[in-house]
Design an enzyme around this catalytic site. Structure first.
Site, PDB file in Angstrom:
ATOM      1  CE1 TYR A  11     -17.127-137.644  28.144  1.00 55.24           C
ATOM      2  CE2 TYR A  11     -14.732-137.459  28.074  1.00 55.24           C
ATOM      3  CZ  TYR A  11     -15.973-137.225  27.512  1.00 55.24           C
ATOM      4  OH  TYR A  11     -16.054-136.559  26.312  1.00 55.24           O
ATOM      5  CB  ALA A  74     -10.682-148.842  36.225  1.00 55.06           C
ATOM      6  CB  SER A  77      -7.136-139.924  33.946  1.00 51.06           C
ATOM      7  OG  SER A  77      -8.365-139.340  34.297  1.00 51.06           O
ATOM      8  CE1 TYR A 141      -3.714-141.074  33.122  1.00 51.60           C
ATOM      9  CE2 TYR A 141      -2.902-139.426  31.585  1.00 51.60           C
ATOM     10  CZ  TYR A 141      -3.788-140.436  31.899  1.00 51.60           C
ATOM     11  OH  TYR A 141      -4.746-140.817  30.988  1.00 51.60           O
ATOM     12  CG  HIS A 189     -10.151-132.636  30.730  1.00 51.00           C
ATOM     13  ND1 HIS A 189     -10.578-133.363  31.810  1.00 51.00           N
ATOM     14  CD2 HIS A 189      -9.064-133.276  30.249  1.00 51.00           C
ATOM     15  CE1 HIS A 189      -9.779-134.408  31.968  1.00 51.00           C
ATOM     16  NE2 HIS A 189      -8.849-134.377  31.036  1.00 51.00           N
TER      17      HIS A 189
END
Ligand code: UFG
Length: 326
Positions: A11, A74, A77, A141, A189
């Site tokens: 994205y 990269a 996430s 993360y 999201h």
């Protein structure tokens, strides 16, 4: 000389690649296409479909290309996924970054812009959050990103590797042309979920309505992807001008609640978008808002899209044109 964008089919990466290309830069993409989309990258751009966990492949690419600077975007996430599979996050995000740095430092040690996250702060104790605030990630993360920030410092000490970490807040929206946008699978999201609800006429789940915030729902700092990319280009200029290693928050500097985002999406789409109160999502801090003072002062960058309506309108254009994603 070329600019390498790792994760260039993702994205943020795809928007970064498009902006660099439009600015006349020669761009090379490295992406394992696990979560990225080949269709998100202009076919004129050289795309190496390989993994950072394959240092031989990465080394070959560096031998073929002349890399002047690296945008390292990269990574995996998803906060929730990282809680269940921490090893994937440390192998992919941390070991992958170390492999990249090892190769970079045998090929002239070009400067690197690293995509970090507000998740390094965990549950912040102050707001707006400054870069020097306490960092106590609450997920593998966030931990993996903080680890890479620290690894970068040791490469700077050993090899003089100049690096800038950009801690993204809540990135959303799409480029104005509408050819590229946000297509995560699974999608977690808020803004893409709200737009899907507008299209499919299904309710949005509001995770938590009893936070210590003005309307009881979580407050986040939503930054338009175009502004985020503007910050990347400003960072490239900063490094080209000889700027020293540093770290910057990239957000709007202003927060909006989940309910305010749903309201904005109703205005933009004209759809009702029903909302249902749900229990809190584990790990969500009540409020995450960036102090952007440092980025504005040092990078000379400022966000230009100041309302959620602008972000949502651009995301809506993309969603209507790509209801099934890429
Ligand atoms: N939310 C809902 N319903 C949904 C989805 C989200 O109410 O269906 C809420 C969340 O609970 C949260 C807010 O909307 O309060 C924003 O959630 P997102 O999942 O869109 O974003 P997060 O703030 O959780 O995540 C962002 C980045 C991560 C980063 C994290 C730092 O996307 O990469 O901030 O905490 F790690």
């Amino acid at each position: 000389m070329s600019i390498l964008v790792t994760g260039g089919a993702g994205y943020v990466g795809s928007h970064c690649v498009a902006a660099l290309h439009a600015a006349g830069e020669d761009v090379v993409v490295l992406d394992d296409l696990l979560r990225g989309h080949r269709a998100a990258v202009n076919p004129k751009i050289r795309l190496y479909a390989g993994s950072l966990n394959d240092p031989v492949y990465v080394g070959d690419m560096f031998r073929r290309e002349r890399i002047e600077a690296v945008f390292h975007l990269a990574s995996l996430s998803l906060v929730g996924e990282s809680m269940k599979k921490p090893g994937r996050y440390f192998l992919n995000n941390v070991a992958g970054a170390v492999n990249l740095l090892e190769v970079m430092c045998t090929h002239g040690c070009p400067p690197i812009i690293f995509s970090s996250t507000a998740a390094v702060y965990g549950h912040p104790t102050t707001t707006p959050i400054r870069e020097d605030a306490l960092k106590r990630p609450t997920s593998p993360y966030g931990e993996s990103k903080l680890m890479v920030e620290n690894v970068l410092k040791w490469y700077d000490a050993a090899y003089g590797l100049r690096h800038v970490a950009l801690r993204y807040f809540n990135v959303a929206g799409a480029a104005p042309g509408g050819e590229i946008g946000e297509d995560h699978r699974p999608e977690t999201h808020l803004i893409p979920i709200v737009l899907r609800a507008a299209r499919e006429k299904t309710p949005v789940k509001v995770f938590g309505t009893d936070y210590q915030t003005p309307d009881g729902t979580c407050v986040r700092d939503y930054i338009h992807i175009e502004d985020l990319i503007g910050a990347h280009l400003a960072t490239l200029r900063y490094l080209r001008d000889g700027g020293a290693s540093d770290v910057f928050n990239i957000g709007l500097g202003h927060g909006f609640s989940v309910r305010e985002i749903i309201e904005a999406a109703r205005r933009v789409t004209g759809a009702d978008i029903p909302a249902e109160a749900e229990p809190r999502r584990p790990g969500d801090p009540a409020e995450l808002v960036a102090s952007t003072e440092k980025a504005e002062r040092v990078l000379g960058w400022k966000p230009e899209h100041l309302t959620p309506d602008e972000i949502i309108a651009s995301a809506w254009r993309w969603h209507r044109g790509h209801s099934e994603g890429y």
